[in-house]
Design a protein around this motif. Structure first.
Motif, PDB file in Angstrom:
ATOM      1  N   GLN A  13      23.864  -3.415 -20.235  1.00  0.00           N
ATOM      2  CA  GLN A  13      24.384  -4.425 -21.152  1.00  0.00           C
ATOM      3  C   GLN A  13      24.499  -3.846 -22.558  1.00  0.00           C
ATOM      4  OE1 GLN A  13      21.723  -7.803 -20.717  1.00  0.00           O
ATOM      5  NE2 GLN A  13      23.049  -8.675 -19.150  1.00  0.00           N
ATOM      6  N   ALA A  14      25.351  -4.463 -23.342  1.00  0.00           N
ATOM      7  CA  ALA A  14      25.510  -4.030 -24.726  1.00  0.00           C
ATOM      8  C   ALA A  14      24.157  -4.063 -25.435  1.00  0.00           C
ATOM      9  CB  ALA A  14      26.503  -4.934 -25.441  1.00  0.00           C
ATOM     10  N   LYS A  87      27.702   0.138 -26.541  1.00  0.00           N
ATOM     11  CA  LYS A  87      28.729  -0.859 -26.783  1.00  0.00           C
ATOM     12  C   LYS A  87      29.713  -0.862 -25.619  1.00  0.00           C
ATOM     13  CE  LYS A  87      28.535   0.408 -31.689  1.00  0.00           C
ATOM     14  NZ  LYS A  87      29.327   0.900 -32.850  1.00  0.00           N
ATOM     15  N   PRO A  88      30.408  -1.962 -25.409  1.00  0.00           N
ATOM     16  CA  PRO A  88      31.402  -1.970 -24.324  1.00  0.00           C
ATOM     17  C   PRO A  88      32.424  -0.839 -24.444  1.00  0.00           C
ATOM     18  CG  PRO A  88      30.982  -4.200 -25.071  1.00  0.00           C
ATOM     19  CD  PRO A  88      30.243  -3.286 -26.009  1.00  0.00           C
ATOM     20  N   SER A 124      29.516  -6.677 -21.954  1.00  0.00           N
ATOM     21  CA  SER A 124      29.291  -7.402 -23.222  1.00  0.00           C
ATOM     22  C   SER A 124      28.451  -8.651 -23.014  1.00  0.00           C
ATOM     23  CB  SER A 124      30.634  -7.774 -23.837  1.00  0.00           C
ATOM     24  OG  SER A 124      31.378  -8.565 -22.929  1.00  0.00           O
TER      25      SER A 124
END
Length: 124
Positions: A13-14, A87-88, A124
């Motif tokens: 996950q972010a 980050k994505p 995200s």
């Protein structure tokens, strides 16, 4: 001849951290520089970081400073890429590469050997 095997990719996950590894085999002259590149769908391969095997000197792509850290373990013949605050837009296949003394750290075409890549997906 050098063989490179990446591992450690996955779905995170972010904001999470992830470490990918690249185990190398073969002569050390051919892996004077070891680097990480990444390629997202529809985009060009992008330089992430590189390390000089002999003395551990580190080099980073413009976006990588502060979040990504490259390191190596000589005893294990392994290079690591520690990725923090993911980050994505960090989603990509991450490739390990090795090259000799004429390798230009940020230029993928100057590397001689490549691993198969490991997928990193950041949601995200």
């Amino acid at each position: 001849q050098v063989r490179l095997v990446e591992s450690g990719g996955g779905l995170v996950q972010a904001g999470d951290s992830l470490r990918v590894s690249c185990e190398a085999s073969g002569d050390t002259f051919s892996r004077y520089i070891m680097g990480w590149f990444r390629q997202a769908p529809g985009k060009e391969r992008e330089f992430v970081a590189a390390i000089r095997w002999s003395d551990g000197s580190e080099y980073y792509g413009d976006f990588a400073g502060g979040r990504f850290t490259i390191s190596r373990d000589k005893a294990k013949n392994t290079v690591y890429l520690q990725m923090n605050s993911l980050k994505p837009e960090d989603t990509a296949v991450y490739y390990c590469a090795a090259g000799g003394v004429r390798t230009r750290t940020g230029l993928s075409s100057t590397y001689d050997y490549w691993g198969q890549g490991t997928q990193v997906t950041v949601s995200s």
